[in-house]
Design a protein around this motif. Structure first.
Motif, PDB file in Angstrom:
ATOM      1  N   LEU A  85      -5.006  14.217 -18.510  1.00 48.01           N
ATOM      2  CA  LEU A  85      -5.727  13.458 -19.519  1.00 48.01           C
ATOM      3  C   LEU A  85      -6.953  12.791 -18.905  1.00 48.01           C
ATOM      4  O   LEU A  85      -6.984  12.476 -17.720  1.00 48.01           O
ATOM      5  N   ILE A  86      -7.968  12.563 -19.740  1.00 48.41           N
ATOM      6  CA  ILE A  86      -9.182  11.868 -19.317  1.00 48.41           C
ATOM      7  C   ILE A  86      -9.080  10.420 -19.775  1.00 48.41           C
ATOM      8  O   ILE A  86      -8.821  10.148 -20.951  1.00 48.41           O
ATOM      9  N   ALA A  87      -9.305   9.490 -18.876  1.00 50.63           N
ATOM     10  CA  ALA A  87      -9.076   8.077 -19.167  1.00 50.63           C
ATOM     11  C   ALA A  87      -9.936   7.569 -20.313  1.00 50.63           C
ATOM     12  O   ALA A  87      -9.485   6.781 -21.139  1.00 50.63           O
ATOM     13  N   ASP A  88     -11.209   7.992 -20.389  1.00 50.18           N
ATOM     14  CA  ASP A  88     -12.102   7.462 -21.418  1.00 50.18           C
ATOM     15  C   ASP A  88     -12.393   8.482 -22.499  1.00 50.18           C
ATOM     16  O   ASP A  88     -13.411   8.426 -23.165  1.00 50.18           O
ATOM     17  N   GLY A  89     -11.497   9.437 -22.669  1.00 56.72           N
ATOM     18  CA  GLY A  89     -11.781  10.502 -23.616  1.00 56.72           C
ATOM     19  C   GLY A  89     -11.153  10.348 -24.976  1.00 56.72           C
ATOM     20  O   GLY A  89     -11.207  11.254 -25.787  1.00 56.72           O
ATOM     21  N   GLY A  90     -10.524   9.222 -25.272  1.00 56.78           N
ATOM     22  CA  GLY A  90      -9.877   9.071 -26.563  1.00 56.78           C
ATOM     23  C   GLY A  90      -8.452   9.571 -26.511  1.00 56.78           C
ATOM     24  O   GLY A  90      -7.949   9.986 -25.462  1.00 56.78           O
ATOM     25  N   PRO A  91      -7.769   9.539 -27.641  1.00 53.66           N
ATOM     26  CA  PRO A  91      -6.343   9.897 -27.680  1.00 53.66           C
ATOM     27  C   PRO A  91      -6.082  11.321 -27.197  1.00 53.66           C
ATOM     28  O   PRO A  91      -6.562  12.283 -27.788  1.00 53.66           O
ATOM     29  N   TYR A  92      -5.373  11.439 -26.110  1.00 52.60           N
ATOM     30  CA  TYR A  92      -4.847  12.706 -25.632  1.00 52.60           C
ATOM     31  C   TYR A  92      -5.929  13.766 -25.400  1.00 52.60           C
ATOM     32  O   TYR A  92      -5.729  14.947 -25.657  1.00 52.60           O
ATOM     33  N   VAL A  93      -7.077  13.363 -24.913  1.00 45.89           N
ATOM     34  CA  VAL A  93      -8.125  14.310 -24.545  1.00 45.89           C
ATOM     35  C   VAL A  93      -7.901  14.731 -23.105  1.00 45.89           C
ATOM     36  O   VAL A  93      -7.779  13.896 -22.206  1.00 45.89           O
ATOM     37  N   ARG A  94      -7.840  16.033 -22.885  1.00 50.86           N
ATOM     38  CA  ARG A  94      -7.607  16.570 -21.549  1.00 50.86           C
ATOM     39  C   ARG A  94      -8.899  17.136 -20.965  1.00 50.86           C
ATOM     40  O   ARG A  94      -9.842  17.458 -21.690  1.00 50.86           O
ATOM     41  N   TYR A  95      -8.904  17.262 -19.652  1.00 49.63           N
ATOM     42  CA  TYR A  95      -9.979  18.007 -19.014  1.00 49.63           C
ATOM     43  C   TYR A  95     -10.017  19.412 -19.610  1.00 49.63           C
ATOM     44  O   TYR A  95      -8.979  20.063 -19.758  1.00 49.63           O
ATOM     45  N   GLN A  96     -11.195  19.874 -19.945  1.00 45.51           N
ATOM     46  CA  GLN A  96     -11.305  21.201 -20.539  1.00 45.51           C
ATOM     47  C   GLN A  96     -11.151  22.303 -19.492  1.00 45.51           C
ATOM     48  O   GLN A  96     -10.738  23.411 -19.829  1.00 45.51           O
ATOM     49  N   ARG A  97     -11.492  21.987 -18.245  1.00 43.18           N
ATOM     50  CA  ARG A  97     -11.437  23.000 -17.185  1.00 43.18           C
ATOM     51  C   ARG A  97     -10.715  22.429 -15.976  1.00 43.18           C
ATOM     52  O   ARG A  97     -10.873  21.251 -15.627  1.00 43.18           O
ATOM     53  N   TYR A  98      -9.952  23.277 -15.330  1.00 40.48           N
ATOM     54  CA  TYR A  98      -9.240  22.850 -14.124  1.00 40.48           C
ATOM     55  C   TYR A  98     -10.228  22.470 -13.031  1.00 40.48           C
ATOM     56  O   TYR A  98     -10.009  21.513 -12.281  1.00 40.48           O
ATOM     57  N   THR A  99     -11.339  23.199 -12.940  1.00 38.95           N
ATOM     58  CA  THR A  99     -12.325  22.894 -11.899  1.00 38.95           C
ATOM     59  C   THR A  99     -12.967  21.531 -12.125  1.00 38.95           C
ATOM     60  O   THR A  99     -13.386  20.871 -11.173  1.00 38.95           O
ATOM     61  N   ARG A 100     -13.048  21.092 -13.374  1.00 36.70           N
ATOM     62  CA  ARG A 100     -13.598  19.766 -13.636  1.00 36.70           C
ATOM     63  C   ARG A 100     -12.640  18.694 -13.121  1.00 36.70           C
ATOM     64  O   ARG A 100     -13.061  17.674 -12.551  1.00 36.70           O
ATOM     65  N   ALA A 101     -11.344  18.915 -13.312  1.00 35.61           N
ATOM     66  CA  ALA A 101     -10.357  17.987 -12.756  1.00 35.61           C
ATOM     67  C   ALA A 101     -10.411  17.994 -11.235  1.00 35.61           C
ATOM     68  O   ALA A 101     -10.324  16.932 -10.597  1.00 35.61           O
ATOM     69  N   MET A 102     -10.572  19.173 -10.620  1.00 31.45           N
ATOM     70  CA  MET A 102     -10.706  19.236  -9.167  1.00 31.45           C
ATOM     71  C   MET A 102     -11.909  18.435  -8.705  1.00 31.45           C
ATOM     72  O   MET A 102     -11.849  17.719  -7.706  1.00 31.45           O
TER      73      MET A 102
END
Length: 501
Positions: free
Chosen positions: A184-201
């Motif tokens: 999940l992304i902390a400032d992305g609103g309810p239950y918004v996830r990183y769209q790409r694994y590389t972005r999380a990396m």
């Protein structure tokens, strides 16, 4: 082998503790902030941030550390505090359970990724067990009939075909089945996830080498029926033909590291089984190259031949430096198949397996960073060194380059082109007199602390068995060694190498 030193790598420089200054700098770079913008976010003076980042100012005050962790939404341990020291923090406007869930999600993601990087070989071997035994080439590596040639072929006999129009892959790594691998992304609103694994990396576990570069996408492996049958090949088959289109490095990593992350998570909980691996099930046939962005790595076993004996080079890859295959022993050189730049001139010049291997030899053995794929000027392979010397030695027969075929890493489903380069000792010693002990991706391995890295590891059956059976050896590296030993009489004529005493 009592009393003998086994694989040895030079000790790394004494690590500099990761302090708050480095943490602030990394946070700024990951979020594209200036020092002034970060200072405004924290309520500090810009000069204070500058001093902390440079190490001229240390922070020992617990309340200041808590302040930084709270405003940057970091875990307490990230700033040197004991876990849980922020549990009593005051709720601020806008901070609610969703933010806490995101923090917990990201922390769990980091734990799983750390488990993945520490257990890649064990996970690869376990993942291979999910597929029929007929597809297992060696521990952790899969292949299908026709992808490994009956005998190694000179690299020039492997055909490459370019396809300008290639259908978009159906699998991208953003499917609902990948939710468990995208935090999940902390400032992305309810239950918004990183769209790409590389972005999380990039945000949560960024390796040192992490660039999204244009790459060659493998879409098909076939036989060129228009070409004559090759020596040692079936009479009704022409040369192998690999077809390619375009992709990017991150496109491939988004699929490969996601399926690997899912595998590590399953192993940590219920164990590996198809019901626990929804994304792997969604991918289905690992040999369907058109269904996902497949970026092949070219893995080259480098063998030095000297007066009736042979040795090979080995690389210890750093998990903190590379995005994939970190923390393992690997053949050297190894690198993804991509042009050295983005222009059509780079594309035309670099769409060649041997030239890719030459660039990796230059980078990983000689430390030539200008040949690492970031050059704005196309390489003149006929005039620029060391490529001119490499080509001349190959024409003279002092360097022989062969290809075994193609496999699939069972953990990541990354494709692996398996090759070997055999170099005469005098030629090797001349070309690699300035061989580096370490490079941007890790350290070169020697057979002992008092042995030169250029001497390599003895190419013997006992060494191969000890490596393959008892060390964290990348599956593609194990396959290169197994196939080189199987075909040693063809690759190393005149050498009497016995399987066992």
């Amino acid at each position: 082998m009592t009393g003998q030193t086994w694989l040895w790598t030079p000790p790394p420089p004494s690590p500099v503790p990761v302090g708050v200054g480095q943490l602030l700098r990394a946070y700024r770079q990951a979020h594209g902030l200036t020092q002034q913008q970060l200072a405004d976010q924290l309520g500090f003076d810009q000069s204070y941030v500058s001093k902390v980042e440079s190490g001229r100012r240390a922070i020992h005050d617990i309340s200041t550390l808590r302040h930084i962790a709270r405003h940057l939404e970091l875990a307490p341990e990230d700033v040197g505090l004991a876990p849980g020291t922020l549990a009593e923090r005051r709720r601020e406007p806008g901070r609610d359970s969703l933010s806490e869930q995101a923090t917990a999600s990201q922390r769990g993601w980091r734990v799983t990724r750390d488990t993945l990087n520490r257990n890649r070989i064990r996970l690869a071997k376990a993942a291979a067990g999910l597929y029929p035994e007929a597809y297992r080439l060696c521990p952790g590596l899969l292949t299908r009939p026709g992808w490994i040639w009956p005998q190694p072929l000179d690299i020039s006999e492997v055909g490459l075909r370019w396809a300008d129009e290639v259908p978009e892959p159906a699998i991208t790594g953003g499917e609902p089945e990948t939710d468990g691998a995208r935090p999940l992304i902390a400032d992305g609103g309810p239950y918004v996830r990183y769209q790409r694994y590389t972005r999380a990396m990039r945000d949560l576990d960024r390796p040192t080498l992490f660039e999204n570069r244009l790459s060659f996408r493998l879409v098909d492996i076939a036989r060129d029926d228009a070409s004559p049958a090759l020596t040692g090949q079936p009479a009704d088959g022409g040369r192998p033909l690999l077809s390619f289109g375009h992709t990017t490095y991150f496109d491939a990593v988004d699929v490969c590291e996601t399926v690997a992350h899912e595998t590590a998570a399953a192993m940590m909980s219920s164990g590996l089984s198809w019901p626990a691996l929804p994304f792997r099930r969604r991918i289905g046939d690992p040999f369907d190259l058109a269904a996902r962005p497949v970026l092949p790595s070219i893995n080259t076993l480098t063998i030095r031949v000297d007066r009736g004996a042979a040795s090979f080079l080995l690389h210890r890859r750093s998990a903190g430096s590379v995005a994939t295959a970190g923390g393992v022993y690997h053949v050297i050189p190894a690198g993804v198949f991509q042009p050295s730049g983005i222009t059509p001139v780079h594309h035309r010049a670099d769409f060649d397996l041997w030239r890719n291997i030459m660039r990796e030899l230059s980078e990983e053995l000689l430390g030539n960073t200008e040949h690492d794929g970031n050059s704005s000027t196309p390489i003149d392979y006929a005039a620029d060194e060391p490529f001119r010397a490499f080509d001349e030695a190959r024409r003279d027969g002092r360097i022989r380059v062969s290809c075994f075929g193609v496999g699939i890493d069972a953990l990541t489903l990354f494709s692996e082109i398996l090759t070997v380069v055999v170099i005469e000792a005098d030629t090797f010693d001349g070309m690699f007199a300035e061989m580096v002990h370490s490079n941007a991706e890790g350290s070169v391995v020697s057979a002992g602390p008092n042995r030169a890295v250029a001497e390599g590891i003895p190419f013997t059956y006992a060494t191969l068995r000890r490596l393959i059976d008892g060390e964290p050896l990348a599956p593609a590296a194990a396959a290169c060694l197994e196939l080189a030993w199987r075909h040693r009489e063809l690759l190393l004529p005149g050498l009497r190498l016995r399987a066992a005493s």
